[in-house]
Design a protein around this motif. Sequence first.
Motif, mmCIF file in Angstrom:
data_model
loop_
_atom_site.group_PDB
_atom_site.id
_atom_site.type_symbol
_atom_site.label_atom_id
_atom_site.label_comp_id
_atom_site.label_asym_id
_atom_site.label_seq_id
_atom_site.Cartn_x
_atom_site.Cartn_y
_atom_site.Cartn_z
ATOM 1 N N PRO A 280 41.378 67.822 11.594
ATOM 2 C CA PRO A 280 40.051 68.745 11.363
ATOM 3 C C PRO A 280 39.839 69.211 13.126
ATOM 4 O O PRO A 280 39.074 68.114 13.991
ATOM 5 C CB PRO A 280 39.481 68.486 10.373
ATOM 6 C CG PRO A 280 39.654 66.878 10.562
ATOM 7 C CD PRO A 280 41.430 66.892 11.628
ATOM 8 N N PRO A 281 38.647 70.362 12.787
ATOM 9 C CA PRO A 281 38.149 70.281 14.228
ATOM 10 C C PRO A 281 36.596 69.207 14.041
ATOM 11 O O PRO A 281 36.479 68.687 12.742
ATOM 12 C CB PRO A 281 37.216 71.603 13.865
ATOM 13 C CG PRO A 281 37.273 72.635 11.959
ATOM 14 C CD PRO A 281 38.663 71.069 11.904
ATOM 15 N N SER B 31 43.570 81.174 18.891
ATOM 16 C CA SER B 31 42.653 79.902 18.927
ATOM 17 C C SER B 31 42.127 79.631 17.037
ATOM 18 O O SER B 31 40.107 79.088 17.113
ATOM 19 C CB SER B 31 41.724 80.414 19.544
ATOM 20 O OG SER B 31 40.705 81.061 19.127
ATOM 21 N N VAL C 216 45.326 72.640 3.831
ATOM 22 C CA VAL C 216 45.610 72.771 5.339
ATOM 23 C C VAL C 216 46.862 72.079 5.495
ATOM 24 O O VAL C 216 48.320 73.082 6.245
ATOM 25 C CB VAL C 216 44.792 72.483 6.268
ATOM 26 C CG1 VAL C 216 45.412 72.713 7.998
ATOM 27 C CG2 VAL C 216 43.375 73.103 6.087
ATOM 28 N N ARG D 23 33.901 84.154 14.456
ATOM 29 C CA ARG D 23 33.380 82.261 14.049
ATOM 30 C C ARG D 23 32.317 82.112 12.815
ATOM 31 O O ARG D 23 32.006 83.586 12.746
ATOM 32 C CB ARG D 23 33.392 82.235 15.061
ATOM 33 C CG ARG D 23 34.493 82.193 16.146
ATOM 34 C CD ARG D 23 36.166 80.746 15.672
ATOM 35 N NE ARG D 23 36.783 81.373 16.079
ATOM 36 C CZ ARG D 23 38.408 82.161 16.483
ATOM 37 N NH1 ARG D 23 37.794 82.913 15.903
ATOM 38 N NH2 ARG D 23 38.571 82.294 17.155
ATOM 39 N N ASN E 37 41.276 78.024 13.978
ATOM 40 C CA ASN E 37 41.463 77.628 13.142
ATOM 41 C C ASN E 37 41.492 77.365 11.326
ATOM 42 O O ASN E 37 40.638 77.757 10.600
ATOM 43 C CB ASN E 37 40.627 76.155 13.568
ATOM 44 C CG ASN E 37 40.866 74.516 12.501
ATOM 45 O OD1 ASN E 37 41.451 74.346 12.345
ATOM 46 N ND2 ASN E 37 40.574 74.081 13.657
ATOM 47 N N TRP F 21 41.293 74.789 9.391
ATOM 48 C CA TRP F 21 40.371 74.420 8.887
ATOM 49 C C TRP F 21 39.166 75.421 8.073
ATOM 50 O O TRP F 21 37.762 74.524 6.999
ATOM 51 C CB TRP F 21 39.939 72.968 8.872
ATOM 52 C CG TRP F 21 41.499 71.921 9.276
ATOM 53 C CD1 TRP F 21 41.909 71.831 10.343
ATOM 54 C CD2 TRP F 21 40.798 70.932 8.996
ATOM 55 N NE1 TRP F 21 43.158 71.345 10.671
ATOM 56 C CE2 TRP F 21 42.969 70.094 9.161
ATOM 57 C CE3 TRP F 21 40.708 69.652 7.834
ATOM 58 C CZ2 TRP F 21 42.881 68.994 8.620
ATOM 59 C CZ3 TRP F 21 41.031 68.848 7.208
ATOM 60 C CH2 TRP F 21 42.964 68.404 7.550
ATOM 61 N N ASN F 22 38.899 76.451 8.660
ATOM 62 C CA ASN F 22 37.422 76.548 9.015
ATOM 63 C C ASN F 22 37.739 78.122 7.654
ATOM 64 O O ASN F 22 37.432 78.414 6.373
ATOM 65 C CB ASN F 22 37.230 77.456 9.633
ATOM 66 C CG ASN F 22 37.043 77.058 11.128
ATOM 67 O OD1 ASN F 22 36.258 75.425 10.922
ATOM 68 N ND2 ASN F 22 37.071 77.356 12.012
ATOM 69 N N GLY G 288 48.429 71.941 16.427
ATOM 70 C CA GLY G 288 46.490 71.704 16.200
ATOM 71 C C GLY G 288 45.841 71.998 15.050
ATOM 72 O O GLY G 288 45.013 71.314 15.258
ATOM 73 N N ASN G 289 46.289 72.340 14.275
ATOM 74 C CA ASN G 289 45.920 72.381 13.204
ATOM 75 C C ASN G 289 46.986 70.997 12.042
ATOM 76 O O ASN G 289 45.518 70.573 11.107
ATOM 77 C CB ASN G 289 46.296 73.730 12.125
ATOM 78 C CG ASN G 289 45.367 74.537 12.332
ATOM 79 O OD1 ASN G 289 44.265 74.393 12.424
ATOM 80 N ND2 ASN G 289 46.075 75.799 12.734
ATOM 81 N N MET H 262 49.714 75.999 18.032
ATOM 82 C CA MET H 262 48.804 76.177 16.916
ATOM 83 C C MET H 262 49.247 75.830 15.778
ATOM 84 O O MET H 262 47.882 74.914 14.825
ATOM 85 C CB MET H 262 49.047 77.839 16.653
ATOM 86 C CG MET H 262 47.840 78.619 15.749
ATOM 87 S SD MET H 262 47.959 78.986 14.337
ATOM 88 C CE MET H 262 46.298 79.561 13.458
ATOM 89 N N ARG I 180 50.062 66.224 21.972
ATOM 90 C CA ARG I 180 48.793 66.723 21.655
ATOM 91 C C ARG I 180 48.301 65.310 20.956
ATOM 92 O O ARG I 180 47.393 65.485 20.286
ATOM 93 C CB ARG I 180 48.696 67.993 20.161
ATOM 94 C CG ARG I 180 49.162 69.188 21.716
ATOM 95 C CD ARG I 180 48.647 70.434 20.705
ATOM 96 N NE ARG I 180 47.228 70.457 20.338
ATOM 97 C CZ ARG I 180 46.698 71.320 20.386
ATOM 98 N NH1 ARG I 180 46.770 72.346 20.728
ATOM 99 N NH2 ARG I 180 44.905 71.410 19.719
#
Lengths: 616, 234
Positions: free
Chosen positions: A135-136, A93, A155, A54, A95, A97-98, A131-132, A128, A184
């Motif tokens: 954004p985080p 896990s 994304v 990460r 992401n 956006w990263n 989940g995207n 997954m 979600r």
Amino acid sequence: MGVELRNGEAGFHELDDADFTDYDLVYHVRDALTSVSMGDSDKYNELVAVMHHRGPLAPDEVALLVTSLKALSGAVSYIDSVLHESLLSSIFSMNMWNYRPDVMDALLELIISLAASNGTYIDSCLDMLVGNFTPPNYFTDMLKQPRGIARKDQVLSRVHSSLKVLADLVPLSPMRLLPIIIQRKPHYCSKEIILVIYVENMLKLESGIFGELVGSAMLSGLVDLLLDLDVEIGWDDILQDESAKGIFSMELEDVDEDIDDELMDGGELPRELSRKSLVGNLFARKLDSLMVLIFEHLESCEVGRRLVEVFETLLQPFQKTVLTAYKSKFSQFVMFYACALDPENCGVRFANMLGDTFISNSHPPLLRMSAVAYLASYLSRGKFLSTSLIADTLKRLVDWCLDYCTIQEGEINPKAHRIFYSGCQAIMYALCFRMRSIMGVPWFKSQLLMPINLILSHKLSPLKVCLPSIVTEFLRQSKAAGLFITSERFNFDDYLESELSKGFGGMERLDMFFPFDPCLLKRCDSFIRPYYVYWSMVRPTYDDGQEEGSDEEVDEAPLGGNTKSREDFDLDEFDSAMNQMSITPKDSLKHRFGAALKEPLRMPSRIRPSTSPESL
Amino acid sequence: MECLKVSEAKMVVYVHPSKSTKIYDAVLRELSSLLFKFDENFDGVVLAYEFDILDKSAKILSGIHPYIGVRIKAKLLLFSPKPDMLLEGRVVKVTQGSIHVIVLGFASAVITEEEIRDEFVYKIKHEEEVFSSKFHKHHTIKVGTMIRFLVKSLDEEILHISGSLIPAHTGCIRWLAKHLDDDTITGRSKKKRRENEEESILQDHGTVSGEALSFNSDHRIKKSKKEKRPKAES
């Protein structure tokens, strides 16, 4: 982290030296995967470390990650859900956006291969992807910058196209996608930007390739969200500083540019004040943004000629959630706007649906009363509605009320006959807005006037029970129009206040529920405004000497309803008439009746009559 | 295909009393909830159904069971692939390590590299990924090809099949039809006709239903409702 990274580099060091083909890489990864079952998990751990990294990546790390992801896609059939659990969990896990687009692509390729290779991974893969959608947390501030917007496009376009690819490979995947999306869905307390992005995604799915499958669930999920926000905004928030100012808060059109001048002039604009009380309200802001998104979506549906279907899908959640909710404040404008965009289909359908709900005996009384309140407000406020539709719908209500009269013998009893009274009130309310235009309908006298006359003079005395302000305005207009003059029962000055209306409205005060009162959400209002009839635009049948010969009819009122000339003018009768028509109720009975008892006719002091005398 | 069969079932559908005026619709809804899901009782996936209500008098036994028990006799079209059965499907994706197939428009199947017999070699021809036979150069499998393959296992939850191309009588249906049963001309044309029928069913996205059969609307593969199913299928 640093240690893991070095390990990872070391593990794949050999790759840098030699000239490997893609297939060699795949074999290397397969080897790493299979050797776990033999107890040798060194290579495997290196692989996990690469996935698990990460934080910012150096260019060589990015290359390593992309290579590993691609190699893994070629070896998915060797991945075991138990043996390689740590690898799977680090993949799921990750992401998007990263990462940079090339990493995103490699990651998605892997996700799709995983989902297609084995049924057990499909849910995790969909999860997954969903989940995207958002954004985080750290990224939310970046979304205002061009870089953030670009990343968002990268994304989301990839996520949605992957969902499509996945649906092609695994045709039943949309069925599994549905519960995941609803599950979600962010809580309504989440940040506004998160809610907005998630809703954008939901709408994108609705209009996308599997809209047919997931559309209705998306829309009902959305309506639920709207209502969640809606109920968080109390009537108190809207009306808080109006408490001592009169029976009703006034319906006002705001005047965007003129507002400052007005305020400086000491002009009082309760509508703006109401709005102001909403300014600090986060829920109102979120709701406003989401409603605007939905409005825009409806517009795009109209362009794509699928508004009718979407409207039909929207009707279900509307009936189920909005109609049954206690005095929804804003969510219903979604329906209003859809009707405005397509009055011939959606507009008619909506009126019929509400009429059916009211007339059908199988529905509970509160639902029927709520439906007729919606209907009355809708018929009054929709600028786009044709007179014939309004007349037809009113006729249905009138017929029902007349039937009711013929089988009822009792005296006034607001509680027992509450449905009837709510029906009568709806008829009168709509006529207050539409009297002038509806008198032009050829069969008005024979089909509407006579029955209404019978209903109003029936022993149940709706005139005594319904909301006095409406009755007064209605009688005033009918007197001016020369209707009902034969009956002695109508004493035009008697009905100012009544405790009886409280009786039929019940605890819920459905007697004072006018769902399509002016929308207080600022951005929403700009969408609604062109299609909306404000009370100030209505030209009643009576003449107050203020009309100055203007021929403007409701239908001809200027789009936007904005006023350019806003001279102060003195209104007495006109003023109070309009104030009585002003709708948005106070929620507190104490205020309503307390204030009323003290000064029964204290209306206009702060309340400028609908503020815009453009029809004068 | 041998994994399709018609079963007759006697069932009791419990209907909520609020639906007592629309019993037929309620039964339809209840049966539709079975569609496209694996059901252990039937040992298969219900693809279509038709039913008759046997007894018009269904009563609520109040205090015991608040639902109306409606007895019906239903005909169910079931899809129940078992290991070693042959299945047919359309290839949707070819990679070096796998062939992805969709069967009857709704079930996904994957054939991994180990399950593809050595005769087939992965190649890229005209920028298209194909598996082509070493011995018969016209025997190729690419995106869009209808293939026949052997069932290895079925994931009942998501209806995911893992298949195999090891046996010699598996592969591209069109090629197999031409070269495996080289019987008489009539035999071949019959075969061909049958194959066409099968393909047309597949193109209709799995609407293998008789008249009056109803489909759940929760799946997009459903397009036309009333496609007569050829006898050969059952």
